[in-house]
Design an enzyme around this catalytic site. Structure first.
Site, short mmCIF file in Angstrom:
data_model
loop_
_atom_site.label_atom_id
_atom_site.label_comp_id
_atom_site.label_asym_id
_atom_site.label_seq_id
_atom_site.Cartn_x
_atom_site.Cartn_y
_atom_site.Cartn_z
N LYS A 186 49.31 56.58 66.12
CA LYS A 186 50.55 56.57 67.06
C LYS A 186 51.57 55.74 66.84
O LYS A 186 52.89 55.90 67.33
CB LYS A 186 49.92 56.24 68.50
CG LYS A 186 48.93 57.26 68.96
CD LYS A 186 48.07 56.65 70.34
CE LYS A 186 48.27 57.80 71.45
NZ LYS A 186 47.55 57.11 72.53
N LYS A 225 57.03 50.09 77.03
CA LYS A 225 57.35 49.87 78.46
C LYS A 225 56.49 50.58 79.26
O LYS A 225 56.12 51.59 79.02
CB LYS A 225 58.90 50.02 78.75
CG LYS A 225 59.18 50.14 80.25
CD LYS A 225 59.77 48.77 80.38
CE LYS A 225 59.94 48.64 82.02
NZ LYS A 225 59.97 47.26 82.44
N ILE A 249 55.85 52.93 82.04
CA ILE A 249 56.65 53.66 83.02
C ILE A 249 55.99 54.03 84.63
O ILE A 249 54.96 54.84 84.38
CB ILE A 249 57.17 55.03 82.44
CG1 ILE A 249 57.71 54.86 81.10
CG2 ILE A 249 58.15 55.75 83.31
CD1 ILE A 249 58.95 54.13 80.69
N GLU A 286 53.45 65.27 73.08
CA GLU A 286 53.39 64.87 74.39
C GLU A 286 54.75 63.96 74.52
O GLU A 286 55.01 63.24 73.63
CB GLU A 286 52.22 64.02 74.74
CG GLU A 286 50.93 65.16 74.54
CD GLU A 286 49.81 64.37 75.00
OE1 GLU A 286 48.68 65.32 75.57
OE2 GLU A 286 49.68 63.23 74.96
N GLU A 290 53.23 61.08 72.14
CA GLU A 290 52.21 61.01 70.75
C GLU A 290 52.16 62.59 70.58
O GLU A 290 52.77 63.37 71.10
CB GLU A 290 50.87 60.78 71.14
CG GLU A 290 50.11 61.59 72.21
CD GLU A 290 48.54 61.44 72.31
OE1 GLU A 290 48.16 60.90 71.18
OE2 GLU A 290 47.88 61.84 73.21
N ARG A 348 46.18 69.31 66.72
CA ARG A 348 44.78 70.16 66.88
C ARG A 348 45.54 71.16 68.19
O ARG A 348 46.38 71.04 68.76
CB ARG A 348 43.79 69.27 67.32
CG ARG A 348 44.07 68.57 68.52
CD ARG A 348 42.84 67.69 69.02
NE ARG A 348 43.08 66.80 69.88
CZ ARG A 348 43.48 66.78 71.24
NH1 ARG A 348 43.34 67.95 71.93
NH2 ARG A 348 43.64 65.82 72.12
N VAL A 367 42.71 71.39 74.93
CA VAL A 367 41.89 71.92 75.91
C VAL A 367 42.83 72.83 76.75
O VAL A 367 42.21 74.04 76.96
CB VAL A 367 41.66 70.82 76.88
CG1 VAL A 367 40.67 71.16 78.14
CG2 VAL A 367 40.64 69.72 76.19
#
Ligand code: ADP
Ligand code: ADP
Ligand code: MG
Length: 449
Positions: free
Chosen positions: A116, A201, A203, A275, A289, A293, A296
């Site tokens: 990450k 930070k 959020i 994301e 991130e 893959r 879901v």
């Protein structure tokens, strides 16, 4: 196209991959642990091989056993699904060394984006905004204290190797930071075998917005719009929908383009998701991130775009080109997914595995159910608690909510406790209907009730 592949996973995603393969004329080899002897997906595959005992380390996470099964079954490729080995660059490398195609991005890209901290660097280089925070791993507690004072409380401490909602802590002051930092380091070491932490930070009011990406090995890469995954518990998703009710058309274009830009910069191929955090106090987007893959909640995107993501994963891995351009990616109507878990929402969503004596699945117009369970099936306690994913697709959000509510009402699963009734409560809640809420929604309106 491949003629035969192995699926290194279990449950509903193994079944999902088998379905795509059958439609493509590809033979499948399923693997299973001793806890999954009675799994339905085994009988739908062309072949199935037991790879070991129930604990994941002895079966679904055991690279040597999976590769041995692949060699015995003589497959050309492995689909890793999600979770387990799906984002393990070492596994992808072993596949490559054994001349077995890995259905996912290449080893190097996965290695960079799976970390990450490194992924945030790549985002910055692609001119994609990131949450203000540390530039790299934090060396020790003193550095953490200094950083937190610069960033300003609250801050989040996150594991570089984290996933599945684990390895994340919100910290509100220096007193708790010291203890939290040490604990987080040990936990990350134990859970992920990598104790590196970073800080950003925190959020306080945010929405989780993510963008589906698909790229081939010939330089073509498109986005397939966003999914809104703001309804969460313990930083794990419960409901996902598309389009997001929180975005203007300009915001949608901007975030989707940012995701595609980042992935082009990283040379990303196959299916993946970027994301983002949408900060509701400022309206700003921040990169969070990359999930390198299939996810879901991929069927949400399949429903609004009409594009079969799992089939495309196979085609791309086999060297085919995307046969559509960005302008040709449809966005039709509204889709919602509810994750049906064997959990007790009344007791903080604790897992409730066990035997399903009564199982009556919903159906009818606009409904899709991705599930591997059946009446008489026992949900093992060893793995995650996902029973299935209930999806609806309708012209508008209001109609999709009505259809979902109706479908949830048809769904009977007894005696195991499930999230079905909780979902109905959420779907009927005025705040959910309004579309205006943040990731604290479940805590405020479901757990507190
Ligand atoms: P998605 O967005 O696909 O829902 P999740 O973060 O929920 O992604 O992960 C999907 C599956 O993978 C879940 O079963 C989750 O527990 C598992 N998972 C993802 N990353 C990790 C990780 N680093 N360690 C352990 N499990 C993980
Ligand atoms: P994972 O790898 O476990 O999926 P993510 O980094 O994607 O971890 O974060 C998971 C969830 O944690 C997000 O959807 C969000 O709810 C919360 N979260 C993560 N980072 C922040 C942050 N900086 N501020 C507030 N919430 C955050
Ligand atoms: Mg995530």
């Amino acid at each position: 196209m491949f003629s035969r592949i192995l699926i290194a996973n279990r449950g509903e995603i193994a079944l999902r991959i088998i379905r795509a393969c059958k439609e493509l004329g590809v033979e499948t080899v399923a693997v299973f642990s001793e806890a999954d002897r009675n799994a339905s997906y085994l009988h739908l595959a062309d072949d199935h091989i037991c790879i070991g005992e129930a604990p994941s380390a002895d079966s679904y996470l055991n690279i040597a056993r999976i590769i041995a099964a692949a060699e015995i079954a003589d497959v050309q490729a492995i689909h890793p699904g999600y979770g387990f080995l799906a984002e393990n660059p070492h596994f992808a490398e072993v596949c490559r060394d054994c001349k077995i195609a890995f259905i996912g991005p290449d080893t190097e890209t996965m290695g960079k984006l799976g970390d990450k901290i490194e992924a945030k660097r790549i985002a910055k280089a692609a001119n994609v905004p990131t949450v203000p925070g540390s530039d790299g791993p934090i060396a020790d507690v003193e550095e953490a204290v200094k950083l937190a004072n610069q960033i300003g409380y609250p801050v989040g401490i996150k594991a570089a190797a984290g996933g599945g909602g684990r390895g994340i802590r919100a910290v509100h002051n220096e007193a708790t930071l010291r203890g939290s930092f040490r604990q987080a380091q040990i936990e990350a070491e134990v859970a992920f075998g990598d104790g590196r932490l970073y800080m950003e930070k925190w959020i306080e009011s945010m929405r989780h917005i993510e963008v589906q990406i698909l790229g081939d090995n010939h330089g073509n890469l498109v986005h397939l719009w966003e999914r809104d995954c703001t309804v969460q518990r313990r930083r794990q998703k419960l409901i996902e929908e598309s389009p997001s009710p929180a975005l203007s058309e300009e915001q949608r274009q901007a975030v989707c383009e940012a995701a595609a830009r980042l992935c082009r910069q990283a040379g990303y191929t196959n299916a993946g998701t970027v994301e983002f955090i949408l900060d509701l106090s400022s309206g700003e987007f921040y990169f969070m991130e990359v999930n390198a893959r299939i996810q879901v909640e991929h069927p949400v995107t399949e429903m609004i775009s009409g594009i079969d993501l799992v089939k495309w994963q196979l085609r791309v891995a086999a060297g085919e080109r995307l046969d559509f351009t960005q302008d040709q990616v449809p966005r039709m109507g509204h889709a919602i997914e509810c994750r049906i878990n064997a959990e007790d929402p009344e007791h903080n969503f604790r897992p409730c595995p066990g035997r399903i004596d009564v199982y009556v699945p919903p159906g009818g117009p606009g409904v899709r159910l991705d599930s591997h369970v059946y009446q008489g099936y026992t949900i093992p306690s060893t793995y995650d608690s996902l029973i299935g994913k209930l999806l609806v697709h309708r012209p508008t959000r209001a109609e999709a909510i009505q259809t979902m509510w109706r479908a949830l009402g048809e769904f009977q699963i007894h005696p195991v406790k499930t999230t079905v009734a909780m979902h109905q409560h959420v779907l009927g809640h005025p705040t959910f209907l309004s579309g205006q809420f943040d990731t604290g929604f479940v805590e405020k309106h479901v757990l507190a009730k």
